[in-house]
Each structure stands twice: as C-alpha cells, then as structure tokens.
Design an enzyme around this catalytic site. Structure first.
Site, PDB file in Angstrom:
ATOM      1  N   GLY A  21       0.810  -1.249  -0.100  1.00  0.00           N
ATOM      2  CA  GLY A  21      -0.005  -0.090   0.057  1.00  0.00           C
ATOM      3  C   GLY A  21       0.801   1.263   0.007  1.00  0.00           C
ATOM      4  CE1 TYR A  72      -7.229   3.227   9.047  1.00  0.00           C
ATOM      5  CE2 TYR A  72      -8.588   5.192   8.259  1.00  0.00           C
ATOM      6  CZ  TYR A  72      -7.608   4.232   8.343  1.00  0.00           C
ATOM      7  OH  TYR A  72      -6.547   4.730   7.299  1.00  0.00           O
TER       8      TYR A  72
END
Length: 274
Positions: free
Chosen positions: A38, A178
């Site tokens: 990523g 998150y």
C-alpha cells in the site's frame, strides 16, 4: 534585513537556479513503516526514486521482502526490519538496526496501520484496542524512537505521519476505531511539531481519502456496495492510487517544505470540502 531585501535575496536564489534541487532527497536516510504494501510501499519506492536511502519496517515478513526486492537494485536500500510497532522495545531495536547501516536517520514516514470495521454500538473492546494500539500508539512509538535520535544529533529532520480523511469527516462504514486513531495522529502531529520545532525537527501528516490499498480492497470485497459509497465521497471521481501519496510525502520530507510543520496535508480528491 528589510522585507524588500529579503524578497530580493529570494529572487536571486531563483535566478541562480539554487531551488531546482529542493525536492532532491540525496543524502537523506528515511525510515518507512508499514512498507510491505500500500502507501508504505509506494512511499519507500518514492523516497528512493528521489535519491534517498530507505530503511523499511513491517510486521509482515513476506510483504517486506517483496518491497525490499523492489528497492535492492538501485542501491537505495539501507536496512530491512521485521517489527510490530505495538512493541516499543521492538521499535527501538528496529531503529537501531536502521542506524546500524552506517547512515543516521534524518526522516521518517509512519505508514503502519490496520482497520477492523464494525458498527460503533457493536464494536468489541478487542477491535477498538487493536486499531488504537497499531495506528495511534504504534505511530507514537516510532515517532518517539526516531525523534529522540534526531534531537540528540541536533541536525534537524522531518517526520511524516499518515493520517486519514476519516479524522476530519464522518463515514458510514464502521470506522469509529479507525477514525479515532487517525484523529489522535493529527493531534499528536501538531503537538510534536511544536515540541520539537526548537530542535529543527518538522512533523507533518498526510490525510488520504479512500485509496486502493489492501485495507480498502478488503472493505470492498466484504461489501461491494462500498465502492459506490467511496467514489461518491470524492469529487475527483476515483479512488486514490498509492503512487498519489508519493509527491506529498516527498514534499514534506524535502527542503521544499523547510517552513512547513504541524500541517495535515489532505490528499483526498476534494473529499473534505465536498
């Protein structure tokens, strides 16, 4: 020096071409966490492409090895460390390993992060704790370990934390843990920037929107309707690509951002202002 003369000096620098290398990272040694995939992998390759040496860290050994293979051919790979950022002891050892390459660190890109989704009313303590531990506490562990060394050397440096647009806007995809972790990163970034400014250490963050990372791809696989929701959040009409974060990260690491600290740079295709 008067304001007019200062402007004149700046113009002279431009005319002399002395700003052409502002984004050059030659001579920089940068540690990148979460480098196995990523945004971390993209940042690692990007730093190397702009002339920097890179030490890479990830808890996934196979993914880390894959990134190392991408970097090894250009002579820019300094060290490789398998490390879980949850452990402050492991982080200290990994930073020592990076510096054991013979190149003192002058930069850090904190990309290590996870996501575990669920409705806030049903989220387990474990799911909350896991995300906070990796994303927020882990980022702090690495900032502290690298920051101590930068302060001790008194030669400045630059830290770039990876936050998220989820710290600034509400999302409907079960992201309370998150979002909280990334909001903490924003607050920590500003505080460290102020604390460490007198040492010449700049601390900034980038805040991506939905990017085509393994984390987002898993979320879409779990619920394909999320893709339309994600795209609907981004006025530019597409998900981010890992390469899209390279320019902002390199900018914040480089001399081009010498007067930038405590800033959260949105890389969001207009998400925050839509």
């Amino acid at each position: 020096m008067s304001e007019d003369s200062a402007v004149g000096d700046d113009e002279g620098e431009l005319l002399a071409g002395r700003v052409a290398g502002l984004f050059d990272l030659s001579g920089h040694h940068v540690l990148v966490t979460g480098a196995g995939s990523g945004l971390g992998r993209a940042a690692s390759v990007g730093v190397a492409a702009f002339g920097g040496s890179v030490s890479i860290l990830d808890r996934d050994e196979a993914a880390l090895t894959s990134t190392a293979q991408l970097l090894s051919g250009g002579g820019r790979l300094a060290a490789v460390a398998v490390c879980d950022v949850i452990s402050s002891t492991a982080v200290e050892a990994a930073v020592d390993q990076a510096e054991g390459s013979g190149l003192p660190l002058c930069g850090l890109v904190n990309c290590a992060g996870i996501g575990r989704r669920g409705p806030a009313a049903e989220l387990s303590d474990e799911m909350w704790r896991d995300v906070i531990d990796v994303n927020l506490t882990g980022t702090y562990h690495v900032c502290r370990a690298v920051g101590r060394r930068l302060i001790a050397r008194a030669q400045g440096g630059s830290i770039v934390n990876v936050s998220s647009i989820a710290a600034q806007v509400g999302l409907r995809t079960g992201n309370v843990n998150y979002s909280a972790s990334k909001g903490g990163i924003d607050a920590m970034t500003r505080t460290l920037a102020v604390e460490w400014a007198t040492h010449g250490v700049r601390v900034n963050a980038v805040a991506p929107t939905h990017f085509r990372t393994p984390l987002v791809q898993r979320a879409i696989a779990e619920d394909p309707s999320r893709l339309d929701y994600f795209l609907g959040n981004v006025p530019l009409g597409r998900l981010g690509r890992p390469v899209d974060v390279v320019g902002p990260v390199v900018f914040l690491l480089s001399e081009a951002a010498a007067m930038v600290t405590g800033h959260v740079l949105n890389v969001d295709g207009g998400h925050a202002v839509a």
